[in-house]
Design a protein around this motif. Structure first.
Motif, PDB file in Angstrom:
ATOM      1  N   ALA A  27       0.829  -1.205   0.000  1.00 54.26           N
ATOM      2  CA  ALA A  27       0.000   0.000   0.000  1.00 54.26           C
ATOM      3  C   ALA A  27       0.867   1.259   0.000  1.00 54.26           C
ATOM      4  O   ALA A  27       0.559   2.233  -0.698  1.00 54.26           O
ATOM      5  N   ALA A  28       1.961   1.259   0.759  1.00 56.18           N
ATOM      6  CA  ALA A  28       2.864   2.417   0.764  1.00 56.18           C
ATOM      7  C   ALA A  28       3.481   2.619  -0.618  1.00 56.18           C
ATOM      8  O   ALA A  28       3.609   3.744  -1.103  1.00 56.18           O
ATOM      9  N   ALA A  29       3.846   1.513  -1.274  1.00 56.23           N
ATOM     10  CA  ALA A  29       4.415   1.602  -2.625  1.00 56.23           C
ATOM     11  C   ALA A  29       3.369   2.085  -3.626  1.00 56.23           C
ATOM     12  O   ALA A  29       3.669   2.899  -4.508  1.00 56.23           O
ATOM     13  N   ASP A  30       2.125   1.616  -3.502  1.00 56.04           N
ATOM     14  CA  ASP A  30       1.054   2.107  -4.364  1.00 56.04           C
ATOM     15  C   ASP A  30       0.821   3.595  -4.113  1.00 56.04           C
ATOM     16  O   ASP A  30       0.518   4.355  -5.037  1.00 56.04           O
ATOM     17  N   GLY A  31       0.959   4.025  -2.862  1.00 56.55           N
ATOM     18  CA  GLY A  31       0.853   5.445  -2.538  1.00 56.55           C
ATOM     19  C   GLY A  31       1.943   6.260  -3.210  1.00 56.55           C
ATOM     20  O   GLY A  31       1.704   7.376  -3.683  1.00 56.55           O
ATOM     21  N   PHE A  32       3.162   5.703  -3.255  1.00 57.38           N
ATOM     22  CA  PHE A  32       4.264   6.360  -3.976  1.00 57.38           C
ATOM     23  C   PHE A  32       3.884   6.571  -5.434  1.00 57.38           C
ATOM     24  O   PHE A  32       4.070   7.656  -5.989  1.00 57.38           O
ATOM     25  N   PRO A  79       7.282   2.539 -11.271  1.00 54.38           N
ATOM     26  CA  PRO A  79       6.841   1.249 -10.728  1.00 54.38           C
ATOM     27  C   PRO A  79       5.413   1.373 -10.185  1.00 54.38           C
ATOM     28  O   PRO A  79       5.126   2.255  -9.370  1.00 54.38           O
ATOM     29  N   VAL A  80       4.510   0.495 -10.644  1.00 52.49           N
ATOM     30  CA  VAL A  80       3.114   0.493 -10.207  1.00 52.49           C
ATOM     31  C   VAL A  80       2.672  -0.949  -9.958  1.00 52.49           C
ATOM     32  O   VAL A  80       3.423  -1.881 -10.236  1.00 52.49           O
ATOM     33  N   ASP A  81       1.459  -1.109  -9.472  1.00 52.76           N
ATOM     34  CA  ASP A  81       0.884  -2.450  -9.236  1.00 52.76           C
ATOM     35  C   ASP A  81       1.835  -3.335  -8.426  1.00 52.76           C
ATOM     36  O   ASP A  81       2.231  -4.416  -8.841  1.00 52.76           O
ATOM     37  N   HIS A  82       2.179  -2.870  -7.258  1.00 53.07           N
ATOM     38  CA  HIS A  82       3.178  -3.527  -6.412  1.00 53.07           C
ATOM     39  C   HIS A  82       2.629  -4.792  -5.763  1.00 53.07           C
ATOM     40  O   HIS A  82       1.505  -4.808  -5.268  1.00 53.07           O
ATOM     41  N   ARG A  83       3.434  -5.831  -5.796  1.00 55.64           N
ATOM     42  CA  ARG A  83       3.111  -7.093  -5.133  1.00 55.64           C
ATOM     43  C   ARG A  83       4.292  -7.483  -4.254  1.00 55.64           C
ATOM     44  O   ARG A  83       5.385  -7.740  -4.759  1.00 55.64           O
ATOM     45  N   ILE A  84       4.058  -7.542  -2.977  1.00 54.02           N
ATOM     46  CA  ILE A  84       5.096  -7.973  -2.047  1.00 54.02           C
ATOM     47  C   ILE A  84       4.948  -9.486  -1.908  1.00 54.02           C
ATOM     48  O   ILE A  84       3.952  -9.976  -1.376  1.00 54.02           O
ATOM     49  N   GLU A  85       5.933 -10.200  -2.389  1.00 49.79           N
ATOM     50  CA  GLU A  85       5.880 -11.669  -2.351  1.00 49.79           C
ATOM     51  C   GLU A  85       6.195 -12.184  -0.951  1.00 49.79           C
ATOM     52  O   GLU A  85       5.454 -12.993  -0.412  1.00 49.79           O
ATOM     53  N   THR A  86       7.310 -11.725  -0.379  1.00 51.71           N
ATOM     54  CA  THR A  86       7.699 -12.166   0.962  1.00 51.71           C
ATOM     55  C   THR A  86       8.458 -11.065   1.689  1.00 51.71           C
ATOM     56  O   THR A  86       9.166 -10.264   1.068  1.00 51.71           O
ATOM     57  N   ILE A  87       8.290 -11.054   2.985  1.00 52.55           N
ATOM     58  CA  ILE A  87       9.148 -10.282   3.882  1.00 52.55           C
ATOM     59  C   ILE A  87       9.658 -11.283   4.896  1.00 52.55           C
ATOM     60  O   ILE A  87       8.868 -11.919   5.608  1.00 52.55           O
ATOM     61  N   ASP A  88      10.969 -11.464   4.927  1.00 57.84           N
ATOM     62  CA  ASP A  88      11.585 -12.388   5.879  1.00 57.84           C
ATOM     63  C   ASP A  88      12.126 -11.599   7.056  1.00 57.84           C
ATOM     64  O   ASP A  88      12.919 -10.671   6.883  1.00 57.84           O
ATOM     65  N   GLU A 107      11.103  -9.523  -1.014  1.00 54.22           N
ATOM     66  CA  GLU A 107      11.038  -9.877  -2.431  1.00 54.22           C
ATOM     67  C   GLU A 107       9.707  -9.367  -2.941  1.00 54.22           C
ATOM     68  O   GLU A 107       8.659  -9.640  -2.336  1.00 54.22           O
ATOM     69  N   ALA A 108       9.738  -8.616  -4.038  1.00 48.93           N
ATOM     70  CA  ALA A 108       8.521  -8.010  -4.572  1.00 48.93           C
ATOM     71  C   ALA A 108       8.602  -7.933  -6.090  1.00 48.93           C
ATOM     72  O   ALA A 108       9.655  -8.191  -6.687  1.00 48.93           O
ATOM     73  N   THR A 109       7.472  -7.593  -6.690  1.00 45.61           N
ATOM     74  CA  THR A 109       7.443  -7.291  -8.118  1.00 45.61           C
ATOM     75  C   THR A 109       6.637  -6.016  -8.316  1.00 45.61           C
ATOM     76  O   THR A 109       5.853  -5.604  -7.452  1.00 45.61           O
ATOM     77  N   ALA A 110       6.856  -5.385  -9.453  1.00 50.29           N
ATOM     78  CA  ALA A 110       6.109  -4.189  -9.841  1.00 50.29           C
ATOM     79  C   ALA A 110       6.009  -4.185 -11.358  1.00 50.29           C
ATOM     80  O   ALA A 110       6.776  -4.870 -12.044  1.00 50.29           O
ATOM     81  N   ARG A 111       5.078  -3.425 -11.865  1.00 52.78           N
ATOM     82  CA  ARG A 111       4.946  -3.232 -13.311  1.00 52.78           C
ATOM     83  C   ARG A 111       5.550  -1.872 -13.626  1.00 52.78           C
ATOM     84  O   ARG A 111       5.224  -0.872 -12.992  1.00 52.78           O
ATOM     85  N   GLY A 112       6.440  -1.834 -14.608  1.00 51.41           N
ATOM     86  CA  GLY A 112       7.116  -0.587 -14.977  1.00 51.41           C
ATOM     87  C   GLY A 112       6.415   0.098 -16.137  1.00 51.41           C
ATOM     88  O   GLY A 112       6.428  -0.414 -17.249  1.00 51.41           O
ATOM     89  N   VAL A 113       5.798   1.241 -15.870  1.00 50.85           N
ATOM     90  CA  VAL A 113       5.130   2.012 -16.917  1.00 50.85           C
ATOM     91  C   VAL A 113       6.106   3.079 -17.415  1.00 50.85           C
ATOM     92  O   VAL A 113       6.609   3.871 -16.611  1.00 50.85           O
ATOM     93  N   PRO A 114       6.408   3.092 -18.712  1.00 55.43           N
ATOM     94  CA  PRO A 114       7.348   4.096 -19.227  1.00 55.43           C
ATOM     95  C   PRO A 114       6.921   5.509 -18.830  1.00 55.43           C
ATOM     96  O   PRO A 114       5.732   5.863 -18.924  1.00 55.43           O
ATOM     97  N   LEU A 115       7.872   6.295 -18.356  1.00 57.67           N
ATOM     98  CA  LEU A 115       7.572   7.657 -17.919  1.00 57.67           C
ATOM     99  C   LEU A 115       7.009   8.508 -19.053  1.00 57.67           C
ATOM    100  O   LEU A 115       6.287   9.469 -18.795  1.00 57.67           O
ATOM    101  N   THR A 116       7.300   8.134 -20.291  1.00 62.94           N
ATOM    102  CA  THR A 116       6.769   8.877 -21.434  1.00 62.94           C
ATOM    103  C   THR A 116       5.258   8.703 -21.568  1.00 62.94           C
ATOM    104  O   THR A 116       4.611   9.463 -22.283  1.00 62.94           O
ATOM    105  N   GLU A 117       4.679   7.720 -20.865  1.00 63.03           N
ATOM    106  CA  GLU A 117       3.247   7.446 -20.970  1.00 63.03           C
ATOM    107  C   GLU A 117       2.430   7.988 -19.800  1.00 63.03           C
ATOM    108  O   GLU A 117       1.217   7.789 -19.751  1.00 63.03           O
TER     109      GLU A 117
END
Length: 148
Positions: A27-32, A79-88, A107-117
């Motif tokens: 949620a914090a990353a989505d807020g970013f 980076p958008v649509d953040h998914r946190i896979e694990t926090i150890d 460990e996480a993933t995100a979708r990278g939207v080109p800044l030009t868009e």
């Protein structure tokens, strides 16, 4: 998980909550991402991985968000649509301790939207100013200020 943008003098803050530590980080990353632009295209961008280690839970949140700022600049993608896979946590790994400088990992993933868009506002950095991450009755809450 949810977030709310809040004005903060010359900066912008994100108040995030979630039912788990992974959810509040996401949620914090989505807020970013929301603080960076008004709307995000849903059809563009490839997913990529993000790995971060830190010495504490709070430092892990800071370092994760800081890594997103860095990756935005290096990749030229928001980076958008953040998914946190694990926090150890240190207790999750038998050989780790709180004194280990990399005791916490994410460990996480995100979708990278080109800044030009996107019409993006530049978030310069994440700050420790007023930052908090705490367990509450129904999950976790975080508050993070970004320098704009």
């Amino acid at each position: 998980m949810e977030y709310e943008l809040r004005e903060h003098t010359a900066d912008i803050a994100v108040a995030a909550s979630g039912d788990s530590l992974e959810a509040v980080f996401g949620a914090a990353a989505d807020g970013f991402a929301a603080a960076s632009c008004e709307s995000v295209p849903t059809e563009t961008g490839e997913r990529f991985s993000v790995s971060v280690t830190a010495e504490s839970r709070e430092a892990l949140l800071f370092d994760y968000l800081d890594e997103l700022v860095y990756l935005r600049d290096v990749r030229g993608e928001l980076p958008v649509d953040h998914r946190i896979e694990t926090i150890d946590e240190p207790a999750d790994r038998p050989n780790a301790s709180d004194d280990d400088p990399a005791a916490w990992s994410l460990e996480a993933t995100a979708r990278g939207v080109p800044l030009t868009e996107v019409a993006a506002r530049e978030i310069k950095a994440v700050t420790y100013s007023e930052m908090r991450l705490e367990r509450v009755d129904d999950g976790w809450e975080a508050y993070v200020v970004f320098d704009v």
